[in-house]
Design an enzyme around this catalytic site. Structure first.
Site, PDB file in Angstrom:
ATOM      1  N   THR A 375      32.629 -25.237  -9.621  1.00  0.00           N
ATOM      2  CA  THR A 375      33.101 -24.149 -10.522  1.00  0.00           C
ATOM      3  C   THR A 375      34.615 -24.136 -10.412  1.00  0.00           C
ATOM      4  O   THR A 375      35.168 -24.765  -9.509  1.00  0.00           O
ATOM      5  CB  THR A 375      32.521 -22.748 -10.141  1.00  0.00           C
ATOM      6  OG1 THR A 375      31.120 -22.757 -10.372  1.00  0.00           O
ATOM      7  CG2 THR A 375      33.129 -21.590 -10.906  1.00  0.00           C
ATOM      8  N   ASP A 417      20.569 -19.539 -11.623  1.00  0.00           N
ATOM      9  CA  ASP A 417      21.140 -18.229 -11.290  1.00  0.00           C
ATOM     10  C   ASP A 417      20.217 -17.071 -11.691  1.00  0.00           C
ATOM     11  O   ASP A 417      20.464 -15.918 -11.317  1.00  0.00           O
ATOM     12  CB  ASP A 417      22.516 -18.040 -11.953  1.00  0.00           C
ATOM     13  CG  ASP A 417      23.638 -18.688 -11.142  1.00  0.00           C
ATOM     14  OD1 ASP A 417      23.392 -19.094  -9.994  1.00  0.00           O
ATOM     15  OD2 ASP A 417      24.766 -18.789 -11.665  1.00  0.00           O
ATOM     16  N   GLY A 467      30.093 -19.806  -5.690  1.00  0.00           N
ATOM     17  CA  GLY A 467      28.749 -19.242  -5.753  1.00  0.00           C
ATOM     18  C   GLY A 467      28.748 -17.809  -5.268  1.00  0.00           C
ATOM     19  O   GLY A 467      29.639 -17.019  -5.601  1.00  0.00           O
TER      20      GLY A 467
HETATM   21  O1  DON Z   1      27.847 -17.786 -11.904  1.00  0.00           O
HETATM   22  C1  DON Z   1      27.717 -17.973 -10.697  1.00  0.00           C
HETATM   23  O2  DON Z   1      27.743 -17.079  -9.882  1.00  0.00           O
HETATM   24  C2  DON Z   1      27.516 -19.377 -10.200  1.00  0.00           C
HETATM   25  N1  DON Z   1      26.879 -20.172 -11.202  1.00  0.00           N
HETATM   26  C3  DON Z   1      28.846 -19.931  -9.812  1.00  0.00           C
HETATM   27  C4  DON Z   1      28.681 -21.301  -9.251  1.00  0.00           C
HETATM   28  C5  DON Z   1      29.729 -21.683  -8.326  1.00  0.00           C
HETATM   29  O3  DON Z   1      30.686 -21.003  -8.043  1.00  0.00           O
HETATM   30  C6  DON Z   1      29.506 -23.005  -7.760  1.00  0.00           C
HETATM   31  N2  DON Z   1      30.143 -23.091  -6.533  1.00  0.00           N
HETATM   32  N3  DON Z   1      29.733 -22.729  -5.520  1.00  0.00           N
END
Ligand code: DON
Length: 581
Positions: A375, A417, A467
């Site tokens: 991300t 998610d 994440g």
């Molecule tokens: O929207 C979210 O919370 C996740 N899909 C973000 C993913 C992310 O930050 C990947 N890295 N760890």
């Protein structure tokens, strides 16, 4: 390690500019910043943003350029096949807006779609290939932001991304390592092989990665706007691509996609106005809870074990509520106002023991794993006072690993998610129930937390990937700014995290001093301390990629901070052209 991370910050980013404007007034806060500051996870993206500003664009045009270049040079992290959140401050209208370009579930999704014969979560479907992909939102965001807030046509703001996709850019370690970790899945799909194995083998550091199909898709977007991606030839290829793998998306799933403009979430902390992400992000509500729980304590003055204990207890409580109450506000009633209120935080605070950990089991559940991260986030302030905080993603490393043939568009694996099976943790070890159950057209809950911090004298923009750890990294960043740190110090801060379940304080290698860890254990905390890796900064033991910019109105100084954990990131300041001031 803590010192090492700080030192790295100083070494790698010593070139980050901070300059007072000529004739800056000390007494009165400046009304306009002295230029444009951009911090992003790749220098080609930062440079593209500054380039469109030189061509007459504002922060919003720059955001389109930065976002699109990141889509090209960081396919491991985000892209046209994914989604994101863009928090904007429009200085002329004096208005903040949250552009929600989160992916949505396709119309074919049912509560059973991700369960195997035994009723267990099918993790392959949840995270690999087209089943794991939501309908992309990022292309719609670029069109929306350029059209409503920008000054330049997409043909200009997308030009750098189109050029870099066509001519290529040098592969760096994170791309090559990420590819190796996902190769098995990615190489299942002919469309992905055509991009990443174009020269016969996996991308290697230093070689050029060219993406001619992606360049054409970007050109279609530049030429035809929304229809260039969501209708017509690109859309037809996306539909055919997923169908070839046995998944059904309809033309209406694509043509019906819409970004949402939402009211940002706001609250006050220690003299700062915090403007941040509302649902379907869980970040803003969690930040409001944690910071308001912590507000009465003067954290900076407390001994480290006490400070970390209280912060961890606030984290634990906020993540518990995330599990039960948060989801897409277009589908479920999220009690945002209550959860983000000072009164609710006071109630939560009263359950924190001053020197004993509250076992998460008292609040209930089972231990779960955490995976590592991709991300991307970028932060912008321009000379007119406009601001952008944007976090965009394809979710896990290289998203679903799946590129529908001929599009160059790597699809996300954001479906993971959702709470695909109630109470079963996802790749980040967080789980959920009805509020975040998958439904056709629904947005999956996110942790992405693009944020503005505004006081009378300072304006900061920040965010990070990571994440479920995004929210706690932004929390620590805000506490850092509240302590008076500069942007580069905020980006380099050592990190720790608690998410209710597993009931463990996660720490970066060396982030907490040994006596602090011992004291936390004596209070009843389980502290996971990874052994330091040989190079001291292996991705398993450091997290995040925080990008931040700050305008100090006293003295009129613009500064950027780029996470030293990411050697290709870049924060730069461009002085305002005389005519623009
Ligand atoms: O929207 C979210 O919370 C996740 N899909 C973000 C993913 C992310 O930050 C990947 N890295 N760890």
């Amino acid at each position: 390690m803590r010192e090492a991370i700080r030192a790295l910050g100083a070494v790698f980013f010593a070139f980050v500019l901070a300059f007072p404007a000529a004739g800056a007034q000390k007494e009165r806060p400046a009304a306009k910043p002295p230029g444009t500051a951009i911090a992003s996870a790749h220098q080609l993206a930062t440079d593209a943003g500054l380039q469109v500003v030189r061509e007459g664009g504002n922060a919003f045009d720059a955001a389109v350029a930065v976002s699109a270049v990141l889509s090209v040079v960081e396919p491991v992290s985000s892209g046209l096949g994914g989604g994101g959140f863009f928090l904007l401050h429009d200085a002329r209208r004096g208005r903040d807006v949250f552009v929600d370009a989160r992916e949505v579930a396709p119309s074919s999704v049912t509560p059973q779609s991700y369960l195997d014969e035994k009723g267990e979560l099918d993790r392959d479907r949840a995270t690999n290939g087209p089943w794991s992909a939501g309908i992309p939102g990022l292309p719609a965001a670029l069109v929306h932001i350029a059209g409503r807030y920008g000054r330049l046509p997409l043909s200009k703001s997308l030009a750098p991304a189109i050029r870099i996709a066509r001519e290529g850019f040098p592969v760096y370690a994170r791309l090559a390592d990420g590819y190796r970790s996902r190769a098995k899945v990615m190489e299942r799909y002919p469309g992905t092989r055509e991009v990443f194995l174009a020269d016969g083998d996996a991308p290697e550091v230093g070689e050029l990665l060219m993406q001619p199909d992606l360049a054409r898709t970007l050109e279609a977007l530049a030429r035809n706007g929304f229809d260039g991606f969501y209708r017509g030839e690109v859309a037809a290829r996306l539909l055919a691509g997923v169908e070839a793998e046995g998944v059904r998306w309809t033309a209406q799933d694509l043509a019906g996609y819409r970004v949402r403009e939402r009211e940002p979430l706001r609250f006050e902390y220690d003299g700062w106005n915090v403007v941040t992400a509302p649902p379907p992000s869980s970040g803003g509500i969690a930040l409001a809870q944690m910071l308001q729980m912590l507000e009465p304590w003067d954290l900076a003055k407390l001994p480290e074990p006490q400070r970390v204990h209280l912060t961890v207890e606030a984290m634990r409580r906020a993540y518990r509520d995330r599990t039960f109450y948060l989801g897409d506000p277009d589908f479920v009633r999220v009690p945002s106002r209550l959860l983000a209120s000072a009164a609710y935080a006071a109630g939560q605070r009263s359950t924190i023991h001053p020197d004993r950990a509250t076992p998460s089991a008292l609040l209930s559940g089972a231990p779960t794993p955490l995976e590592d991260e991709e991300t991307t986030h970028f932060s912008i302030i321009d000379a007119e006072g406009n601001r952008v905080a944007a976090t965009q993603t394809v979710n896990l490393t290289y998203g679903s690993g799946f590129i529908p043939r001929g599009t160059g568009v790597l699809l996300n694996n954001e479906m993971d998610d959702f709470a695909l099976r109630p109470g079963t943790p996802n790749a980040f070890g967080v789980m959920g129930y009805e509020a975040n159950a998958p439904r056709p057209g629904k947005r999956m809950l996110s942790s992405m937390t693009p944020t503005f911090l505004v006081s009378d004298s300072r304006v900061a923009v920040l965010g990070t990937p990571g994440g479920s750890r995004i929210i706690t990294m932004v929390l620590l960043g805000i506490l850092g700014y509240a302590d008076g740190l500069a942007p580069q110090q905020v980006a380099a801060l050592p990190r720790y995290h608690h998410q209710w379940l597993p009931d463990v304080v996660q720490t970066e290698a060396g982030a907490l001093a040994e006596p602090t860890i011992a004291a936390l254990r004596a209070m009843g905390h389980t502290v996971a301390t990874p052994p330091p890796a040989a190079d001291g900064r292996s991705s398993s033991y450091v997290w995040g990629n925080l990008q931040t910019v700050m305008w100090n109105r006293e003295g009129n100084v613009l500064e950027g901070g780029s996470d030293p954990r990411n050697p290709v990131g870049s924060a730069k300041v461009l002085p305002a052209a005389p005519r623009a001031r």
